[in-house]
Design a protein around this motif. Structure first.
Motif, PDB file in Angstrom:
ATOM      1  N   CYS A   1       0.834  -1.208   0.000  1.00 53.85           N
ATOM      2  CA  CYS A   1       0.000   0.000   0.000  1.00 53.85           C
ATOM      3  C   CYS A   1       0.867   1.255   0.000  1.00 53.85           C
TER       4      CYS A   1
ATOM      5  N   ILE B   1      -4.726  -7.274  -0.609  1.00 55.81           N
ATOM      6  CA  ILE B   1      -5.323  -6.348   0.365  1.00 55.81           C
ATOM      7  C   ILE B   1      -4.665  -4.969   0.263  1.00 55.81           C
TER       8      ILE B   1
ATOM      9  N   TYR C   1      -3.326  -3.574  -2.349  1.00 57.70           N
ATOM     10  CA  TYR C   1      -3.784  -2.879  -3.548  1.00 57.70           C
ATOM     11  C   TYR C   1      -5.150  -2.249  -3.326  1.00 57.70           C
ATOM     12  N   VAL C   2      -6.036  -2.982  -2.646  1.00 60.54           N
ATOM     13  CA  VAL C   2      -7.371  -2.439  -2.355  1.00 60.54           C
ATOM     14  C   VAL C   2      -7.249  -1.198  -1.475  1.00 60.54           C
TER      15      VAL C   2
ATOM     16  N   ARG D   1      -5.807   1.691  -3.512  1.00 56.72           N
ATOM     17  CA  ARG D   1      -6.807   2.199  -4.451  1.00 56.72           C
ATOM     18  C   ARG D   1      -7.821   3.092  -3.744  1.00 56.72           C
ATOM     19  N   VAL D   2      -8.264   2.654  -2.554  1.00 57.89           N
ATOM     20  CA  VAL D   2      -9.211   3.462  -1.778  1.00 57.89           C
ATOM     21  C   VAL D   2      -8.558   4.769  -1.343  1.00 57.89           C
TER      22      VAL D   2
END
Length: 434
Positions: A38, A376, A378-379, A382-383
């Protein structure tokens, strides 16, 4: 059963028969991989995202005529197209051209800028405009000009153009532009420097004497009437300029000519932006001089550097914590299998073979944790990008592979101390304890 089959059988049993310990090792790798991926994704995306955000605050590159002749004639449309094509090679770019003239309102000197309203509006989205932008027969004045004239939106002013002021402007533009190049702030600062020089030298030119008396030309209030459509308030040099359409300025001056300054907002920064400037300045066919807007580019670099430094410091802390977490978990697993290791060594197992088994086992934990953690992470990235920058974040496959390899490497490196201790176990002592 061959040695290879025995190896995989024991490895299978170690991973899936001790699910609780294996789950702890996977979770430790997962948390580290998710956090690192992240942070790395955001850190890689931040320069581009921040650069795009900063482009809303004006130009980061300006182009002016290189020669004295060019300064009097301005930059023609063909040259602007060529320079824009040169800058836009591989970069997204916005541009706006400005033609500056010295005018008089109530006998006081001011600077008027002829602009393409659509281009200037797209380039300077941060301008705070009360009312409307310039149009045919309508001008937009800076806050300082409005305060000095005591006007508001809807008021009418008579703007006069004097040929003597124009000649003074031509004679003084070289020195004024030289001062502006040293500051390298904005296109409007160049115009402001020109205006101040025009005020001193223009007064001397226009105040010709007749029989020992000052000519009444300076008191001539004739000109063209314009309606004030809006007032711009930026807190900068724009507040002291009058903006009109290029067509209106040409009619007011009685002739057409090229732009004095062309501002560019280029999707580039740092060395990449400097390379564009050098490429333009080395191109003798364009007959223009390019320079970066230091105030904008230095702010870009400083903010991005600070954010990247913060991200990398946090990433380093997370990396250390992941090493500690995985190492502690593997150490616990090795301690539980101490008797098994002693028995295998008593039966003739090689320390190297035992160590390889534990390293492969740790690598599997790291691989599983890395796969889940990368997804996880990457999610989360992205958020985060969607929330902060309002833009979607694409999947960086190279970063994904790097995350997986790093997770496996961390798990293996963290297992080295406990595995080395395990391979030094004396089987006689272990079996005696049994």
């Amino acid at each position: 059963m061959t040695n290879r089959k025995m190896f995989f059988a024991m490895l299978w049993g170690a991973v899936f028969r001790r699910r609780s310990r294996a789950m702890m090792a996977v979770i430790a790798s997962l948390v580290g991989a998710a956090t690192l991926f992240c942070l790395a994704s955001v850190c890689v995306a931040v320069p581009q995202q921040m650069n795009e955000e900063m482009r809303a605050y004006g130009a980061n590159l300006i182009v002016t005529p290189a020669s004295a002749t060019g300064k009097s004639q301005g930059i023609d449309t063909a040259t602007v197209r060529n320079v824009t094509a040169l800058i836009g090679a591989g970069h997204s770019v916005k541009s706006a051209a400005y033609r500056y003239e010295s005018v008089r309102i109530n006998s006081a000197p001011y600077t008027i800028a002829g602009v393409d309203v659509k281009a200037v509006r797209a380039l300077n989205r941060h301008w705070n405009v009360t009312g409307d932008w310039p149009g045919s027969g309508n001008v937009m004045v800076g806050r300082d000009v409005a305060d000095a004239l005591g006007v508001k939106v809807g008021s009418r002013v008579t703007i006069g153009y004097r040929a003597a002021d124009a000649s003074a402007s031509a004679s003084s533009s070289a020195s004024a532009k030289s001062d502006s190049d040293e500051s390298t702030e904005t296109a409007e600062s160049s115009a402001q420097g020109t205006q101040s020089t025009q005020t001193t030298q223009g007064e001397q030119t226009t105040q010709a004497t007749e029989n020992g008396r000052v000519s009444s030309d300076i008191m001539d209030n004739n000109g063209t009437e314009f309606r004030i459509a809006g007032i711009v308030d930026t807190g900068g040099n724009e507040d002291s300029i009058i903006y009109a359409t290029t067509v209106d300025v040409s009619k007011l001056a009685g002739h057409e000519r090229g732009a004095d300054v062309v501002e560019y907002s280029v999707n580039a920064m740092g060395d990449e932006l400097n390379a564009i400037v050098n490429r333009i300045n080395k191109n003798t066919n364009t007959a223009v001089t390019a320079q970066t807007v230091t105030k904008i580019t230095s702010s870009d670099t400083r903010i991005i550097t600070m954010l990247q430094t913060l991200f990398w410091i946090v990433s380093l802390v997370v990396l250390v914590l992941t090493l500690v977490g995985v190492g502690t978990t593997i150490s616990s697993i090795v301690s539980q299998r101490r008797n098994e290791i002693g028995l295998r060594k008593a039966l003739g197992a090689d320390s190297r073979a035992i160590g390889v088994e534990f390293y492969v086992e740790s690598g599997i934990y790291g691989l599983i944790g890395g796969l889940l953690g990368t997804a996880i992470g990457y999610v989360l990235a992205r958020v985060l990008c969607s929330t902060v920058f309002g833009r979607a974040l694409g999947l960086n496959w190279l970063l994904c592979v790097g995350s997986l390899l790093l997770s496996v490497a961390i798990a293996v490196i963290a297992s080295i101390p406990p595995v080395r201790r395990a391979t030094r176990i004396d089987p006689a002592i272990v079996l005696r304890e049994e």
